[in-house]
Design a protein around this motif. Sequence first.
Motif, PDB file in Angstrom:
ATOM      1  N   UNK A 184       0.861  -1.180   0.000  1.00 24.06           N
ATOM      2  CA  UNK A 184       0.000   0.000   0.000  1.00 24.06           C
ATOM      3  C   UNK A 184       0.896   1.228   0.000  1.00 24.06           C
ATOM      4  N   UNK A 185       0.723   2.100  -0.993  1.00 22.34           N
ATOM      5  CA  UNK A 185       1.617   3.249  -1.137  1.00 22.34           C
ATOM      6  C   UNK A 185       1.440   4.253   0.004  1.00 22.34           C
ATOM      7  N   UNK A 186       0.185   4.552   0.342  1.00 21.19           N
ATOM      8  CA  UNK A 186      -0.108   5.494   1.415  1.00 21.19           C
ATOM      9  C   UNK A 186      -0.854   4.753   2.510  1.00 21.19           C
ATOM     10  N   UNK A 187      -0.177   4.524   3.616  1.00 22.43           N
ATOM     11  CA  UNK A 187      -0.781   3.774   4.710  1.00 22.43           C
ATOM     12  C   UNK A 187      -1.333   4.715   5.771  1.00 22.43           C
ATOM     13  N   UNK A 188      -2.405   4.273   6.419  1.00 23.00           N
ATOM     14  CA  UNK A 188      -2.931   4.964   7.589  1.00 23.00           C
ATOM     15  C   UNK A 188      -2.935   3.977   8.746  1.00 23.00           C
ATOM     16  N   UNK A 189      -3.361   4.442   9.917  1.00 18.46           N
ATOM     17  CA  UNK A 189      -3.151   3.653  11.130  1.00 18.46           C
ATOM     18  C   UNK A 189      -3.850   2.301  11.104  1.00 18.46           C
ATOM     19  N   UNK A 190      -4.929   2.157  10.323  1.00 17.80           N
ATOM     20  CA  UNK A 190      -5.676   0.905  10.373  1.00 17.80           C
ATOM     21  C   UNK A 190      -5.535   0.040   9.118  1.00 17.80           C
ATOM     22  N   UNK A 191      -4.547   0.324   8.254  1.00 21.30           N
ATOM     23  CA  UNK A 191      -4.344  -0.505   7.058  1.00 21.30           C
ATOM     24  C   UNK A 191      -3.296  -1.587   7.339  1.00 21.30           C
ATOM     25  N   UNK A 192      -3.558  -2.382   8.338  1.00 23.65           N
ATOM     26  CA  UNK A 192      -2.618  -3.428   8.732  1.00 23.65           C
ATOM     27  C   UNK A 192      -2.918  -4.711   7.959  1.00 23.65           C
ATOM     28  N   UNK A 193      -1.880  -5.525   7.775  1.00 28.84           N
ATOM     29  CA  UNK A 193      -2.057  -6.842   7.176  1.00 28.84           C
ATOM     30  C   UNK A 193      -2.587  -7.802   8.239  1.00 28.84           C
ATOM     31  N   UNK A 194      -3.402  -8.760   7.820  1.00 25.39           N
ATOM     32  CA  UNK A 194      -3.984  -9.706   8.768  1.00 25.39           C
ATOM     33  C   UNK A 194      -3.776 -11.130   8.272  1.00 25.39           C
ATOM     34  N   UNK A 195      -3.952 -12.077   9.185  1.00 21.99           N
ATOM     35  CA  UNK A 195      -3.902 -13.487   8.811  1.00 21.99           C
ATOM     36  C   UNK A 195      -2.505 -14.051   8.671  1.00 21.99           C
ATOM     37  N   UNK A 196      -1.496 -13.340   9.164  1.00 22.24           N
ATOM     38  CA  UNK A 196      -0.125 -13.835   9.057  1.00 22.24           C
ATOM     39  C   UNK A 196       0.211 -14.714  10.256  1.00 22.24           C
TER      40      UNK A 196
END
Length: 520
Positions: free
Chosen positions: A499-511
């Motif tokens: 993601x080029x522009x991240x904000x506080x809640x754009x986290x990856x999940x399921x790792x």
Amino acid sequence: MKRIWLLTALSVLMSTMLSACEDSVEEISAEEEEEEEEEEEEEKKDENTQNEEEEELIPSIEKVVEEDFYSPPAVYGVTKNLVVDYYVNNSDEGDDSSELQKAIDEISAEESGGRLIIPAGQYYLKEINLQSNVHIEIDEGATIYPASSGWKRSFNRRLFYVGRDNYEENISLVGTGKGFTIDLRDDDSDRYIAFSLNRMKNFKISNFNIQDNKTVFASILVNFSSDSDGDTKWPTNGVISDIRQYDALFGYGLVQMYAADRIFFNNLYCEGGVTLRMETDNRAMKKAGFGGINEIYAENIQGENGLAPVMFSPHFIDNGKIQVDGVKAISCAFAVRTDMGGVEIFGDDFGYGINGVSQEEKALLKQKVEEQVGTGSVQTVYLRDNGRIWAARIKNEFADKAFAVYGLKPGVFKDIKVFNVEAIYGETADLKQHFLDYLTCEERLKVCIPSYWDRVGQVYHGPSVGAVFNEVYNSGSGFGYFDTNVYNVSSTGFPIGFVEKLVHDTKSTGCNNVTWPTCL
């Protein structure tokens, strides 16, 4: 005969009808083509209108030049040479501080000040007090080393400082040619500050290299300070330019700004850490209730193998206008990083940590703050001041109550504009622990723990995360909310799924959970 006539008439009639149909088809085809052309024209108009609207949304860059911030002297009262006039031996390892300080004192005492030339060679220095109307030119080929002994402040060591004892103005320290070098590598201390800038006006610091050794400070501190009469000032009207730093520590870097007005930063590079850190968390400002930075301009800020070239973090201070034009990140976590403001309460406010820190005092600080602000109000308790004191950070949803109790609120930046940002992917970035949540599952497998730092969980090395990271939230309003306006962002070499522009809640999940190895 009659049959022949009928056949002839039918033939003529059919030919006429066929011709009419062809004419009709041609007319329909022409009409359709005309309609298609009109639709294409409308689409082009719509597209042009959209582009024009997008262009209108991007504000113009305010053009600035060095002369807007610093005025050099028209003439020098005197010109002196440190070697010729003050007999400094620049080929030995002796301490040259007293001779240099004498030269500065004498030139400053001249009616119009003057210029001091420092030729190529090696110099061992400590705690040099720069003074008004002294302009130092250091030749290419000169190398400055920290003196081996005699420091008045032995814990946090400053090579040069200005405005700590008195208000100073009209000062420059500039390298010639490709610049001089400050070498911090071969020394037993890791707590060096190259320049501590305090109460001063009309200055220029420019054109040199810093060979760092992961020292536990930014090399240039732009400070908040007050004199014995309580007259508070900070650096104003200055230029800091053409400086290159190598091997900086992840949490530090080249410049740290606490308080400043009208400063121009130009052509700065830092390997490791942060190049230009606008983090206004000075504790003296906390007690004074004001400070911060305003009218800051920066151009061509680059970072490599670090956290980010440009960082904004207001803590508990309201800051003003910032314009940055040209940011380049090479194998950094991000190119531009913005932290949420917040309120922090320090342990020594309650007498904790004065004689060292302990887990017991950490728990006591949390308990005390939550008694005053509310159960669950403490977001985290962590070590500050280079591990010397505990600090409790209060959750922003308790900001109203914290303001009522302590008179503190989350800080902001009132006007941030960043233009022309370039992020180039690499796998040798400095990473904070919470940055790992924003990496894809595959990218997390590239992370390792550096062997040079023994505090587990504070720093990792690994792949670039994105171009811009904005942790500010509150849905556009409330304590601590502010905009970071970033225009014209490009990213090169990043993997699919980033993601080029991240904000506080754009986290990856399921790792899956990962145990990271020590970096080779």
